[in-house]
Design a protein around this motif. Structure first.
Motif, PDB file in Angstrom:
ATOM      1  N   SER A  37      34.797 -12.985   2.656  1.00  0.00           N
ATOM      2  CA  SER A  37      34.415 -12.293   1.407  1.00  0.00           C
ATOM      3  C   SER A  37      35.221 -12.837   0.210  1.00  0.00           C
ATOM      4  N   ARG A  38      36.302 -13.579   0.491  1.00  0.00           N
ATOM      5  CA  ARG A  38      37.123 -14.166  -0.593  1.00  0.00           C
ATOM      6  C   ARG A  38      36.701 -15.604  -0.896  1.00  0.00           C
ATOM      7  N   TYR A  39      35.518 -15.980  -0.437  1.00  0.00           N
ATOM      8  CA  TYR A  39      35.052 -17.377  -0.533  1.00  0.00           C
ATOM      9  C   TYR A  39      35.305 -18.044  -1.905  1.00  0.00           C
ATOM     10  N   PRO A  40      34.988 -17.390  -3.029  1.00  0.00           N
ATOM     11  CA  PRO A  40      35.207 -18.061  -4.327  1.00  0.00           C
ATOM     12  C   PRO A  40      36.684 -18.336  -4.632  1.00  0.00           C
ATOM     13  N   TYR A  41      37.590 -17.709  -3.870  1.00  0.00           N
ATOM     14  CA  TYR A  41      39.028 -17.868  -4.123  1.00  0.00           C
ATOM     15  C   TYR A  41      39.676 -18.879  -3.175  1.00  0.00           C
ATOM     16  N   LEU A  42      38.844 -19.509  -2.349  1.00  0.00           N
ATOM     17  CA  LEU A  42      39.405 -20.363  -1.295  1.00  0.00           C
ATOM     18  C   LEU A  42      39.525 -21.827  -1.707  1.00  0.00           C
ATOM     19  N   GLN A  43      40.694 -22.379  -1.392  1.00  0.00           N
ATOM     20  CA  GLN A  43      40.896 -23.827  -1.495  1.00  0.00           C
ATOM     21  C   GLN A  43      40.668 -24.389  -0.093  1.00  0.00           C
ATOM     22  N   MET A  44      40.053 -25.576  -0.007  1.00  0.00           N
ATOM     23  CA  MET A  44      39.830 -26.165   1.319  1.00  0.00           C
ATOM     24  C   MET A  44      40.311 -27.603   1.377  1.00  0.00           C
ATOM     25  N   THR A  45      40.799 -27.960   2.568  1.00  0.00           N
ATOM     26  CA  THR A  45      41.169 -29.360   2.818  1.00  0.00           C
ATOM     27  C   THR A  45      40.595 -29.759   4.174  1.00  0.00           C
TER      28      THR A  45
END
Ligand SMILES: Cc1cc2nc3c(=O)[nH]c(=O)nc-3n(C[C@H](O)[C@H](O)[C@H](O)COP(=O)(O)OP(=O)(O)OC[C@H]3O[C@@H](n4cnc5c(N)ncnc54)[C@H](O)[C@@H]3O)c2cc1C
Length: 523
Positions: free
Chosen positions: A346-354
């Motif tokens: 639910s926090r998808y827009p706040y996620l950084q990914m590598t």
């Protein structure tokens, strides 16, 4: 655009005959490139066909819905599993092959990889001008900093603060609107793959593209294939939609990708034809990591990937890249079930990914085989060395994302579902080999390489350095399966360069054999 007339009357038993001079099987990075490179021969009367298992995709139909587009483009809907079911392989079908869904990250093959390949005749001197050609042709460029999103900016900032190597890579888009769904097919054809660049040129010059054509096997100089007339798929019953064809050719070039080219060779010549067929598969096994920031990251806005770090390539054999994955693919990367998973998604827009890509060694036992139905199976062992690289890569990604400002993250191979910022100094204890479990960590690969490795002798390789299959006068390979070991970087540009070289060899062989030496005319 030229089309063959496919007889769509129901006659499944009858084998129909088509005749060409050169037939290319598979239309991805390798096949599309070969088709374009040889297409000027059509003007001299040479008949060339490009056979493709999947359909012609229509960009306007790319609606960016993750599951529907995965079904449309990918083999097994994107869920193709190795036999041990601990790694998922992504490779695509349709005119353009996997270049329809690639991210367009453009890297030149490094010197270290060519040296490791150790194939006489294959050197950077030979490959570099070819890579340069496709770099230009596909519009590879460094994205303007103003278009680089927060997800990528934070990757760069994290590396810089830590004093790690970080650099921007080129991407091959033109008129990109930053929709972020490169891996689901671009609705604007902004990403430059063979369906957008090379195949239209080949068609203009007279190459006949035959979609929905599954090559079963090679029989002497003939190809046995099944063609499904597109327009009839829903109108007539299944057993009447398939038509068997015998396609005659003077030269055959297999470009069905690292999984399917070995499978076609095995279906054609048996498993013992050459001891190396299907062997030495490498794939840059990869893991995605995500971390939550207090403010929005919005990784879906703009081109998904811009930066990489080779800080750990020499010491621990992994490459780090910024990345962004869609909700379903991302959710598969979370180890566990229940409320914590829901909450994190639910926090998808706040996620950084590598993403961490392990630079794997080529082993004899990592291979393609075929089952009783003749379908490809992939056997791949994620050995202790790879697992150890992953654990170090997870720790490094965690460190990078905390340094970039994340307040908590989820790490596969960790003691607990969330690691919080205040625990950032305990990564060595929290992320260990003990907690890293195959089958739990969602390992995936989109860089399939090897299976028909180039070399000098049939004892140790499948083709020579021009992609010509040992012991065969008219059969060639020109795709990712040629790699003797991994490319250490994202591979498409190298595949195009090798395909360019194979096309040069085929052209020379064809013209020397089928030209009247006295008059210079084609026989
Ligand atoms: C999601 C994703 C992202 C990627 N991102 C990047 C990136 O950013 N940069 C990069 O360098 N690389 C990337 N890659 C990898 C790159 O796309 C591949 O390495 C490259 O396209 C492989 O080229 P190929 O010619 O070997 O095979 P493919 O491009 O896979 O083409 C093989 C073709 O053969 C066809 N075929 C298979 N069997 C048959 C048969 N029996 N009869 C007829 N046709 C057949 C298939 O349908 C397919 O169209 C990515 C791949 C994926 C899946």
């Amino acid at each position: 655009m030229s089309h063959i007339q496919i007889d769509s009357r129901p006659s499944p038993q009858t084998e129909q005959i088509l005749q060409f001079d050169i037939v290319i099987v598979g239309s991805g990075a390798g096949g599309g490139t070969v088709a374009k490179e040889l297409s000027d021969l059509c003007k001299r009367g040479v008949k060339i066909a490009l056979l493709e298992l999947g359909p012609h995709h229509v960009a306007a139909e790319n609606n960016r819905e993750e599951l529907a587009m995965a079904q449309r483009y990918y083999f097994s809907g994107g869920g193709f599993q190795t036999t041990t079911q601990d790694m998922t392989l992504a490779f695509a079908k349709g005119v353009g092959g996997s270049t329809n869904v690639y991210t367009g990250v453009t890297f030149k093959l490094p010197e270290t990889a060519v040296k490791k390949w150790n194939v006489p005749g294959i050197s950077l001197d030979d490959l570099d001008p070819r890579m340069e050609k496709y770099l230009q042709e596909n519009g590879a460029h460094f994205e303007d900093e103003a278009n680089i999103n927060q997800n990528n900016q934070r990757f760069k900032a994290g590396c810089e603060k830590l004093g790690w190597h970080v650099d921007q890579f080129a991407i091959n888009t033109r008129n990109c609107a930053g929709l972020g769904t490169c891996n689901l097919g671009c609705p604007r054809s902004a990403k430059q793959g063979t369906a957008v660049v090379q195949i239209p040129k080949a068609e203009q010059n007279g190459v006949q593209v035959i979609p929905n054509c599954r090559v079963e096997r090679i029989d002497g100089n003939d190809i046995l294939a099944t063609i499904t007339p597109q327009e009839n798929i829903s109108a007539i019953s299944t057993d009447q939609t398939h038509h068997s064809y015998r396609i005659k050719a003077k030269k055959i070039i297999l470009c069905a990708g690292a999984v399917n080219t070995p499978a076609i060779l095995m279906r054609s010549f048996g498993k013992t034809f050459n001891p190396v067929i299907g062997r030495y598969l490498t794939c840059h096994p990869a893991l995605i990591m995500a971390a939550e920031h207090p403010d929005k990251v919005d990784g879906t806005q703009g081109p998904p990937k811009n930066y990489y770090s080779e800080q750990f390539v020499k010491s621990d054999r992994f490459l780090l890249e910024s990345c962004m994955y869609f909700p379903f693919s991302f959710s598969r990367n979370l180890v566990g079930f229940g409320t914590q998973v829901d909450e994190f998604i639910s926090r998808y827009p706040y996620l950084q990914m590598t993403i961490a890509l392990v630079l794997d060694d080529a082993h004899h036992e990592n291979r393609i085989s075929i089952n009783k139905q003749g379908e490809a199976q992939v056997h791949y062992k994620l050995d202790k060395k790879i697992q150890s690289s992953f654990v170090k890569a997870i720790r490094a990604s965690a460190k990078l994302m905390f340094t970039a400002g994340a307040n908590r993250l989820h790490a596969p191979g960790s003691k607990q579902f969330f690691i919080h910022q205040h625990e950032a100094d305990q990564l060595e204890q929290l992320i260990t080999e003990k907690y890293f479990k195959l089958g739990q960590a969602s390992i995936a690969s989109a860089h399939l390489m090897g299976g028909c490795k180039m070399g000098e002798s049939p004892k140790h390789s499948v083709t020579n350095s021009w992609g010509k299959v040992h012991g065969q006068a008219n059969l060639y390979v020109a795709d990712g399966s040629l790699f003797p070991s991994c490319s250490e970087v994202n591979p498409y540009l190298t595949i195009m360069a090798l395909a360019d070289r194979v096309a040069e060899g085929v052209r020379n062989d064809f013209l020397s054999k089928f030209t009247d030496q006295r008059t210079g005319t084609l026989l």
